[in-house]
Design a protein around this motif. Structure first.
Motif: not given
Length: 445
Positions: A66-72, A192-194, A204-205, A344-348
């Motif tokens: 949702k907020w912080i890119p996975a690599q970070k 990417p974040v969503n 939201t959560l 799973t959808d890439k957003k999740l």
């Protein structure tokens, strides 16, 4: 083609470091804890690893989605984990052998609380990079993931032959590698974040991944992932301690295996490295059910061979136990992670990988390790040293056979309950619109 090769190389380095962090202490920690009179508490360290996996991977996965890119997030988590692991090593050093369980356990637990989410995050970073490069994750990921196992092996051999396996230096080694990966993770491709549109509290959560339980195939898959997860940390908790205990028996005291327990168990990870390469073929040939069932039966033999082995004339059985571990671990964890990614959808993606970690390394491993320690090992094996080595060996054997019987029961139940596509080509890529439905395309049939 050249850019794809470069990307694979970068992911190889990431996986190598990721599992080297774990390899520094995961299988050798029991030897050190036993040497500082914490043998009766070993199961707590591995249970704690499972307990933090109940919520940390999912929580961190949600933040990464949702907020912080996975690599970070991968970098941040390794930074925090590394600092606390170094603190654990520092505390053991300054305690001069008088190690307090509560203090060491606190530092250790805080470290693994941030390390455990990195396994799923590393998968997400790799899958994202491979997808951006237009590569098939089922065929491209296993040869990359194999270097994670190689990293684990290198770390094991390092702590074994430096004799760090019996000292606090294994924690310091892990912390240093973790900090190196903290820096390296920032060089990975951006994920990417969503951000949530705020249409619902669930979205939201980032809790939409739990909707996967609405689909029978995934619900049953996660249930058995939990049940099989019970086995995951048992041999990591007690395997090297069991092998090391043969030094207390005159007949085996001078055998190479008894004196190099961590190096001997490295055969398990060498087997992993080879078995990873079989996963694409096996998924396409036998499907997720065949692969998971193979993993379950491998756990039966993993425990059973330990039960009849020793470091003398029975060394072959311990070696065979280490060999089948590759099938038991990889066919469950790596194939399971790929299956979840496909469903799973890439957003999740990160949230779903976190959910898989909850069911396996969270609920399954924590409950399994706790029960294995309190109801089996501590009941049959005297950690205080008051019981003869021969009696303790019998206790170890009884324990391994109990674990083997459990894995066999789960295998039989799995045959009759789980339904899934027979080949990976038939595994539907369940996108967001499928998650809200029941079981699209008859996948549970």
């Amino acid at each position: 083609m050249a850019s794809n090769t470069a990307m694979k190389t970068r992911l190889i380095v990431m996986n190598f470091l990721e599992f080297a962090v774990w390899g520094c202490y995961l299988v050798s920690m029991g030897i050190y804890l036993g040497s500082v009179n914490l043998g009766d508490h070993i199961f707590w360290f591995y249970t704690g690893q499972g307990l933090v996996s109940l919520f940390m991977p999912a929580l961190i996965g949600i933040i990464a989605d949702k907020w912080i890119p996975a690599q970070k997030m991968l970098s941040l988590c390794h930074g925090i984990a590394g600092i606390f692991m170094l603190l654990a090593g520092w505390y053991c050093w300054q305690s001069d052998g008088n190690v307090d369980f509560g203090t060491l356990f606190t530092f250790y637990t805080l470290s693994i609380a941030f390390f455990m989410p990195t396994i799923g995050l590393a998968n997400s970073v790799a899958f994202n990079a491979l997808n951006k490069a237009g590569l098939d994750t089922v065929t491209a990921f296993p040869p990359i993931r194999i270097f994670g196992t190689i990293g684990f092996i290198c770390a094991e051999l390092f702590v074994n032959f430096t004799n760090f396996q019996s000292t606090y230096a294994q924690f310091i080694s892990s912390g240093v590698v973790s900090l190196i990966l903290m820096i390296y993770a920032l060089t990975m491709p951006n994920c990417p974040v969503n951000p949530s549109s705020g249409s619902s509290i669930s979205e939201t959560l980032g809790l939409s991944a739990f909707k996967l339980f609405k689909r029978r195939t995934m619900a049953v898959f996660f249930m058995f992932s939990m049940l099989l997860g019970v086995c995951l940390q048992i041999t990591n908790s007690y395997g090297t301690m069991f092998i090391d205990s043969f030094q207390n028996i005159a007949e085996y005291a001078q055998t190479w295996g008894a004196r190099n327990a961590t190096a001997l168990t490295a055969i398990s990870q060498a087997s992993e490295a080879l078995c990873i390469l079989l996963i694409p073929f096996c998924l396409k040939k036998f499907g997720i059910k065949g692969v998971m069932l193979t993993a379950m039966m491998a756990w039966v033999f993993r425990f059973g061979f330990f039960g009849i082995g020793n470091t003398g004339s029975g060394l072959v059985w311990i070696i065979l136990s280490c060999v089948v571990y590759g099938v038991a671990f990889d066919f469950f964890n790596v194939a399971g992670g790929l299956f979840v990614d496909q469903q799973t959808d890439k957003k999740l993606r990160s949230s779903a990988q976190g959910l898989f970690m909850i069911m396996t390394n969270g609920i399954g491993a924590s409950v399994g390790t706790f029960l294995a320690g309190t109801l089996v090992v501590n009941k049959h094996v005297d950690m205080s040293g008051m019981t003869s080595a021969a009696e303790n060996l019998s206790g170890w054997q009884h324990s391994w056979f109990i674990f083997a019987a459990y894995a066999l029961i789960i295998s039989i139940l799995f045959i009759f309950i789980f339904k899934a596509p027979k080949t990976s080509e038939n595994i539907s890529l369940a996108k967001a619109e499928d998650i809200d439905g029941g079981d699209p395309e008859g996948m549970a049939q």
